[in-house]
Design a protein around this motif. Structure first.
Motif, PDB file in Angstrom:
ATOM      1  N   ILE A 193      -9.972  -8.561  -4.816  1.00  0.00           N
ATOM      2  CA  ILE A 193     -11.067  -7.613  -5.047  1.00  0.00           C
ATOM      3  C   ILE A 193     -10.732  -6.241  -4.473  1.00  0.00           C
ATOM      4  O   ILE A 193     -10.950  -5.211  -5.136  1.00  0.00           O
ATOM      5  N   VAL A 194     -10.184  -6.207  -3.253  1.00  0.00           N
ATOM      6  CA  VAL A 194      -9.817  -4.923  -2.645  1.00  0.00           C
ATOM      7  C   VAL A 194      -8.730  -4.239  -3.469  1.00  0.00           C
ATOM      8  O   VAL A 194      -8.783  -3.024  -3.706  1.00  0.00           O
ATOM      9  N   GLY A 195      -7.746  -5.032  -3.909  1.00  0.00           N
ATOM     10  CA  GLY A 195      -6.686  -4.474  -4.750  1.00  0.00           C
ATOM     11  C   GLY A 195      -7.246  -3.888  -6.035  1.00  0.00           C
ATOM     12  O   GLY A 195      -6.849  -2.790  -6.463  1.00  0.00           O
ATOM     13  N   PHE A 196      -8.204  -4.599  -6.635  1.00  0.00           N
ATOM     14  CA  PHE A 196      -8.832  -4.107  -7.857  1.00  0.00           C
ATOM     15  C   PHE A 196      -9.606  -2.819  -7.599  1.00  0.00           C
ATOM     16  O   PHE A 196      -9.523  -1.860  -8.383  1.00  0.00           O
ATOM     17  N   LEU A 197     -10.365  -2.766  -6.502  1.00  0.00           N
ATOM     18  CA  LEU A 197     -11.151  -1.571  -6.188  1.00  0.00           C
ATOM     19  C   LEU A 197     -10.252  -0.362  -5.942  1.00  0.00           C
ATOM     20  O   LEU A 197     -10.568   0.761  -6.364  1.00  0.00           O
ATOM     21  N   ILE A 198      -9.134  -0.585  -5.259  1.00  0.00           N
ATOM     22  CA  ILE A 198      -8.181   0.505  -5.033  1.00  0.00           C
ATOM     23  C   ILE A 198      -7.621   0.995  -6.363  1.00  0.00           C
ATOM     24  O   ILE A 198      -7.572   2.201  -6.629  1.00  0.00           O
ATOM     25  N   TYR A 199      -7.221   0.055  -7.201  1.00  0.00           N
ATOM     26  CA  TYR A 199      -6.626   0.410  -8.495  1.00  0.00           C
ATOM     27  C   TYR A 199      -7.633   1.132  -9.385  1.00  0.00           C
ATOM     28  O   TYR A 199      -7.306   2.141 -10.021  1.00  0.00           O
ATOM     29  N   PHE A 200      -8.841   0.620  -9.424  1.00  0.00           N
ATOM     30  CA  PHE A 200      -9.873   1.243 -10.261  1.00  0.00           C
ATOM     31  C   PHE A 200     -10.209   2.643  -9.741  1.00  0.00           C
ATOM     32  O   PHE A 200     -10.401   3.575 -10.540  1.00  0.00           O
ATOM     33  N   SER A 201     -10.277   2.799  -8.433  1.00  0.00           N
ATOM     34  CA  SER A 201     -10.568   4.115  -7.840  1.00  0.00           C
ATOM     35  C   SER A 201      -9.473   5.123  -8.165  1.00  0.00           C
ATOM     36  O   SER A 201      -9.757   6.287  -8.477  1.00  0.00           O
ATOM     37  N   LEU A 202      -8.228   4.673  -8.096  1.00  0.00           N
ATOM     38  CA  LEU A 202      -7.106   5.551  -8.455  1.00  0.00           C
ATOM     39  C   LEU A 202      -7.184   5.943  -9.937  1.00  0.00           C
ATOM     40  O   LEU A 202      -6.887   7.088 -10.300  1.00  0.00           O
ATOM     41  N   GLY A 203      -7.579   4.994 -10.770  1.00  0.00           N
ATOM     42  CA  GLY A 203      -7.723   5.280 -12.195  1.00  0.00           C
ATOM     43  C   GLY A 203      -8.791   6.328 -12.453  1.00  0.00           C
ATOM     44  O   GLY A 203      -8.601   7.243 -13.272  1.00  0.00           O
ATOM     45  N   LEU A 204      -9.928   6.219 -11.752  1.00  0.00           N
ATOM     46  CA  LEU A 204     -10.984   7.217 -11.885  1.00  0.00           C
ATOM     47  C   LEU A 204     -10.503   8.594 -11.428  1.00  0.00           C
ATOM     48  O   LEU A 204     -10.787   9.612 -12.077  1.00  0.00           O
ATOM     49  N   MET A 205      -9.779   8.612 -10.324  1.00  0.00           N
ATOM     50  CA  MET A 205      -9.257   9.877  -9.806  1.00  0.00           C
ATOM     51  C   MET A 205      -8.282  10.511 -10.795  1.00  0.00           C
ATOM     52  O   MET A 205      -8.337  11.715 -11.072  1.00  0.00           O
ATOM     53  N   ASN A 206      -7.411   9.691 -11.370  1.00  0.00           N
ATOM     54  CA  ASN A 206      -6.451  10.197 -12.361  1.00  0.00           C
ATOM     55  C   ASN A 206      -7.165  10.747 -13.591  1.00  0.00           C
ATOM     56  O   ASN A 206      -6.772  11.775 -14.147  1.00  0.00           O
ATOM     57  N   TYR A 207      -8.231  10.059 -13.989  1.00  0.00           N
ATOM     58  CA  TYR A 207      -8.996  10.514 -15.159  1.00  0.00           C
ATOM     59  C   TYR A 207      -9.683  11.849 -14.871  1.00  0.00           C
ATOM     60  O   TYR A 207      -9.716  12.739 -15.735  1.00  0.00           O
ATOM     61  N   LEU A 210       0.828  -1.209   0.000  1.00  0.00           N
ATOM     62  CA  LEU A 210       0.000   0.000   0.000  1.00  0.00           C
ATOM     63  C   LEU A 210       0.860   1.256   0.000  1.00  0.00           C
ATOM     64  O   LEU A 210       0.515   2.256  -0.645  1.00  0.00           O
ATOM     65  N   THR A 211       1.980   1.197   0.706  1.00  0.00           N
ATOM     66  CA  THR A 211       2.897   2.336   0.730  1.00  0.00           C
ATOM     67  C   THR A 211       3.485   2.596  -0.655  1.00  0.00           C
ATOM     68  O   THR A 211       3.551   3.738  -1.117  1.00  0.00           O
ATOM     69  N   ILE A 212       3.896   1.519  -1.320  1.00  0.00           N
ATOM     70  CA  ILE A 212       4.452   1.645  -2.679  1.00  0.00           C
ATOM     71  C   ILE A 212       3.399   2.191  -3.641  1.00  0.00           C
ATOM     72  O   ILE A 212       3.687   3.069  -4.469  1.00  0.00           O
ATOM     73  N   ILE A 213       2.173   1.679  -3.522  1.00  0.00           N
ATOM     74  CA  ILE A 213       1.085   2.161  -4.387  1.00  0.00           C
ATOM     75  C   ILE A 213       0.855   3.659  -4.168  1.00  0.00           C
ATOM     76  O   ILE A 213       0.671   4.426  -5.130  1.00  0.00           O
ATOM     77  N   ALA A 214       0.860   4.077  -2.893  1.00  0.00           N
ATOM     78  CA  ALA A 214       0.650   5.489  -2.573  1.00  0.00           C
ATOM     79  C   ALA A 214       1.741   6.362  -3.183  1.00  0.00           C
ATOM     80  O   ALA A 214       1.464   7.438  -3.746  1.00  0.00           O
ATOM     81  N   ILE A 215       2.998   5.911  -3.103  1.00  0.00           N
ATOM     82  CA  ILE A 215       4.121   6.674  -3.664  1.00  0.00           C
ATOM     83  C   ILE A 215       3.995   6.783  -5.182  1.00  0.00           C
ATOM     84  O   ILE A 215       4.160   7.867  -5.766  1.00  0.00           O
ATOM     85  N   ILE A 216       3.671   5.660  -5.826  1.00  0.00           N
ATOM     86  CA  ILE A 216       3.534   5.658  -7.285  1.00  0.00           C
ATOM     87  C   ILE A 216       2.368   6.550  -7.722  1.00  0.00           C
ATOM     88  O   ILE A 216       2.471   7.289  -8.708  1.00  0.00           O
ATOM     89  N   GLU A 217       1.273   6.504  -6.966  1.00  0.00           N
ATOM     90  CA  GLU A 217       0.125   7.349  -7.311  1.00  0.00           C
ATOM     91  C   GLU A 217       0.464   8.831  -7.146  1.00  0.00           C
ATOM     92  O   GLU A 217       0.025   9.660  -7.954  1.00  0.00           O
ATOM     93  N   LEU A 218       1.246   9.178  -6.147  1.00  0.00           N
ATOM     94  CA  LEU A 218       1.678  10.573  -5.981  1.00  0.00           C
ATOM     95  C   LEU A 218       2.527  11.029  -7.161  1.00  0.00           C
ATOM     96  O   LEU A 218       2.408  12.182  -7.615  1.00  0.00           O
ATOM     97  N   ILE A 219       3.361  10.121  -7.663  1.00  0.00           N
ATOM     98  CA  ILE A 219       4.163  10.440  -8.861  1.00  0.00           C
ATOM     99  C   ILE A 219       3.242  10.673 -10.059  1.00  0.00           C
ATOM    100  O   ILE A 219       3.428  11.614 -10.835  1.00  0.00           O
ATOM    101  N   CYS A 220       2.229   9.818 -10.205  1.00  0.00           N
ATOM    102  CA  CYS A 220       1.263   9.979 -11.301  1.00  0.00           C
ATOM    103  C   CYS A 220       0.540  11.320 -11.200  1.00  0.00           C
ATOM    104  O   CYS A 220       0.376  12.029 -12.206  1.00  0.00           O
ATOM    105  N   ILE A 221       0.108  11.666 -10.006  1.00  0.00           N
ATOM    106  CA  ILE A 221      -0.597  12.934  -9.802  1.00  0.00           C
ATOM    107  C   ILE A 221       0.304  14.117 -10.133  1.00  0.00           C
ATOM    108  O   ILE A 221      -0.123  15.088 -10.781  1.00  0.00           O
ATOM    109  N   TYR A 222       1.561  14.033  -9.723  1.00  0.00           N
ATOM    110  CA  TYR A 222       2.523  15.107 -10.028  1.00  0.00           C
ATOM    111  C   TYR A 222       2.665  15.277 -11.543  1.00  0.00           C
ATOM    112  O   TYR A 222       2.625  16.405 -12.059  1.00  0.00           O
ATOM    113  N   TYR A 223       2.807  14.162 -12.258  1.00  0.00           N
ATOM    114  CA  TYR A 223       2.940  14.227 -13.714  1.00  0.00           C
ATOM    115  C   TYR A 223       1.664  14.766 -14.367  1.00  0.00           C
ATOM    116  O   TYR A 223       1.727  15.523 -15.345  1.00  0.00           O
ATOM    117  N   LEU A 224       0.510  14.372 -13.840  1.00  0.00           N
ATOM    118  CA  LEU A 224      -0.753  14.828 -14.412  1.00  0.00           C
ATOM    119  C   LEU A 224      -0.927  16.341 -14.270  1.00  0.00           C
ATOM    120  O   LEU A 224      -1.470  17.008 -15.159  1.00  0.00           O
TER     121      LEU A 224
END
Length: 249
Positions: free
Chosen positions: A102-116, A20-34
């Motif tokens: 399922i939880v991993g998928f929901l987290i990933y899908f939610s992050l994808g929606l947020m990025n979009y 979860l920590t790694i996912i959070a760091i990677i998502e922050l990088i994605c948000i910065y790039y966006l």
């Protein structure tokens, strides 16, 4: 069963927290790039896509290693000495693994929606459409919607989960009926390929159009999940029987 589930959580909680920590760091990088520029937004989407692929592989490897540890190492010997049969032991692993997927998928899908949403809020509609122009042209004849994408991804998660169960079955066959057979590991690998061949044929019979997004969401989802459920039940009871009756620790 509850104690077995607690055992699964205890074994994996550190790995899950690290993930979860790694996912959070990677998502922050994605948000910065966006937010940084439209050109870098493409890099963010590539990173996000790779995160999903890496996540699926990680869950597969992690679940296999956990099951392998309990089945082949001394640390798992005590688990089979508890007053729990093979059905309960495997059931706890399957429940935890399914929830994990399922939880991993929901987290990933939610992050994808947020990025979009971030992409739409920071750039013009023309830029966003131009960015997705190639994908849009290739999928122009499909009915693309967030709900349909969600359903297709959910089906992929369950199919991936069944793939994990097929590996469990092959490993259990090796530990049970092939434990004293020369080159039993190679034979069990061959059986794993055969099992997945027939599983794929079964899928083809019942939902060969499962990834055709032209289907309405309900007509696509429920028959597909029912078919995946049949395979899951067959794999679960086959593995549980061998685990309960045939495995000699």
């Amino acid at each position: 069963m509850f104690n077995l589930l607690k055992y699964e959580v205890y074994k994996k909680y550190k790995t899950l927290l690290a993930s979860l920590t790694i996912i959070a760091i990677i998502e922050l990088i994605c948000i910065y790039y966006l937010y940084d520029s439209f050109n870098k937004a493409g890099s963010a989407i590539i990173i996000y896509t790779l995160l999903g692929i890496a996540g699926m592989v990680f869950l597969l490897v992690e679940n296999i290693n956990t099951y392998k540890s309990d089945l082949f190492k001394k640390s798992g010997y005590m688990l089979f000495l508890t007053p729990n049969n093979g059905y309960k032991i495997l059931g706890s692993k399957v429940i935890f693994s399914l929830v994990e997927n399922i939880v991993g998928f929901l987290i990933y899908f939610s992050l994808g929606l947020m990025n979009y949403k971030i992409l739409l809020s920071n750039y013009t509609e023309h830029e966003v459409l131009r960015f997705f122009s190639t994908i849009q042209q290739n999928l122009s004849h499909y009915d693309i919607s967030i709900l349909n994408v969600f359903y297709v991804c959910l089906i992929i998660v369950f199919a991936w989960f069944n793939f994990t169960l097929s590996i469990y079955l092959a490993m259990t066959i090796y530990k049970s009926v092939l434990s004293n057979v020369k080159r039993g590991g190679l034979i069990s690998f061959g059986l794993f390929l055969v099992i997945n061949f027939f599983i794929q044929k079964f899928y083809d019979l019942f939902f060969s159009e499962v990834f055709n997004i032209d289907f309405t969401t309900k007509s696509m989802l429920f028959p597909s999940l029912f078919t995946l459920g049949i395979v899951s039940v067959a794999l679960f009871f086959s593995t549980s029987y061998l685990l309960d009756k045939k495995v000699n620790l």
